[in-house]
Design an enzyme around this catalytic site. Structure first.
Site, PDB file in Angstrom:
ATOM      1  N   GLY A 188       0.771  -1.232   0.000  1.00 20.44           N
ATOM      2  CA  GLY A 188       0.000   0.000   0.000  1.00 20.44           C
ATOM      3  C   GLY A 188       0.800   1.278   0.000  1.00 20.44           C
ATOM      4  N   ASP A 189       2.088   1.217   0.390  1.00 17.34           N
ATOM      5  CA  ASP A 189       2.927   2.421   0.407  1.00 17.34           C
ATOM      6  C   ASP A 189       4.344   2.038  -0.002  1.00 17.34           C
ATOM      7  OD1 ASP A 189       3.791   5.009   0.721  1.00 17.34           O
ATOM      8  OD2 ASP A 189       3.737   5.011   2.906  1.00 17.34           O
ATOM      9  N   ALA A 190       4.440   1.303  -1.115  1.00 16.96           N
ATOM     10  CA  ALA A 190       5.697   0.679  -1.517  1.00 16.96           C
ATOM     11  C   ALA A 190       6.597   1.621  -2.306  1.00 16.96           C
ATOM     12  CB  ALA A 190       5.406  -0.584  -2.320  1.00 16.96           C
ATOM     13  N   ASN A 194      10.410   2.790   1.650  1.00 14.37           N
ATOM     14  CA  ASN A 194       9.861   1.685   2.437  1.00 14.37           C
ATOM     15  C   ASN A 194      10.357   0.326   1.966  1.00 14.37           C
ATOM     16  OD1 ASN A 194       8.498   3.406   4.116  1.00 14.37           O
ATOM     17  ND2 ASN A 194       6.565   3.273   2.992  1.00 14.37           N
TER      18      ASN A 194
END
Length: 290
Positions: A188-190, A194
């Site tokens: 979801g926040d790649a 991250n």
């Protein structure tokens, strides 16, 4: 004793001897037994719970290395500390294959939160609502585009004509979305920050905004701010997807601007400035390429 050391002691049962800031509200805390953990103060209500649930969900089958969760409460999350290393081609290819396996674990619905995770979650500093939907276009329009466009309009970042560009994207999402896909288990926040290249020679995923979504969304995030060895990550992913009998559509790259709308709009709503211009350009590209 500092709050971050107290949180580490509470969830590990070990005395904390030292805490060092590592960015934002995160600290590397050294324990008396020699281990290190990371303590993170949630950015808003439910943030620590949402991240803990996301990490546990992503780790369920061991597809991608993620930090172990030691504990959490309404304010603090305590997780495994991962020592950093250097990127390698082989680690990047493995990450691609592992990310494909993670996506294929699926989710109950588009917009579903991880088990035990709140519907009102977070992506960085921005609130992010998860509500289950049967199709991706409806979910993406209602919960990943429209709320952030309204926020940007309220802040004077978009005028009415510019807001209507996003309205057209939402109206056309069923055709812009490409072939129908089952809901994937997303990080979801790649973005590149991250993806942690660790000293064990592997690529780990950290700081998720996990939910059920479209697999192309994670791939678009990997492109957004430039990931080291991205071509090898994609090579591993595409190979694994083909081997699993679920190859990506040939035109998936055309939809990168569409899938980047959420992070760009979120950044615009939080930080303003150039992100608003980037969001509008991505929306126009999505309409032109769709």
């Amino acid at each position: 004793m500092s709050a971050e050391r107290a949180a580490a002691e509470r969830f590990t049962g070990q005395r904390a001897t030292r805490a060092q800031p590592i960015g934002g509200e995160a600290f590397a805390v050294t324990l008396a037994d020699g281990r290190k953990v990371v303590t993170k103060r949630g950015q808003g209500r439910g943030a620590a719970t949402a991240e803990a649930a996301g990490l546990r969900w992503l780790a369920e089958y061991g597809d991608v290395p993620t930090p172990e969760v030691h504990g959490w409460d309404e304010e603090w999350l305590v997780i495994q500390h991962v020592s950093t290393g250097v990127p390698s081609t082989s680690a990047a290819e493995r990450l691609g294959r592992r990310l494909c396996a993670l996506h294929r674990r699926g989710a109950p619905a588009f917009g579903s939160a991880p088990p035990g995770g709140p519907a009102d979650a977070w992506m960085g500093l921005a609130p992010m609502r998860n509500e289950p939907h049967g199709d991706w276009p409806t979910f993406f329009a209602a919960y990943r585009i429209e709320p952030y466009v309204r926020s940007c309009v309220d802040k004077g970042l978009f005028d009415q004509a510019q807001a209507e560009v996003f309205d057209r994207v939402c109206e056309r999402l069923p055709e812009l979305a490409g072939p129908a896909e089952p809901p994937a288990r997303l990080h979801g926040d790649a973005w590149s920050g991250n993806v942690l290249w660790a000293s064990d020679g592997e690529a780990w995923l950290i700081d998720p905004a996990a939910h059920g979504g479209h697999r192309e969304t994670d791939l678009a995030m990997l492109h957004l701010f430039g990931l080291t060895s991205l071509q090898y990550v994609l090579g591993g992913y595409l190979e694994a997807a083909a081997d699993a009998g679920a190859p990506l559509p040939a035109d998936w790259r055309d939809r990168i601007p569409l899938h980047q709308l959420f992070p760009l709009l979120m950044h615009a709503a939080v930080f303003g400035g150039g992100y608003a211009r980037q969001s509008l350009a991505a929306a126009e590209d999505a309409l032109r390429l769709g």
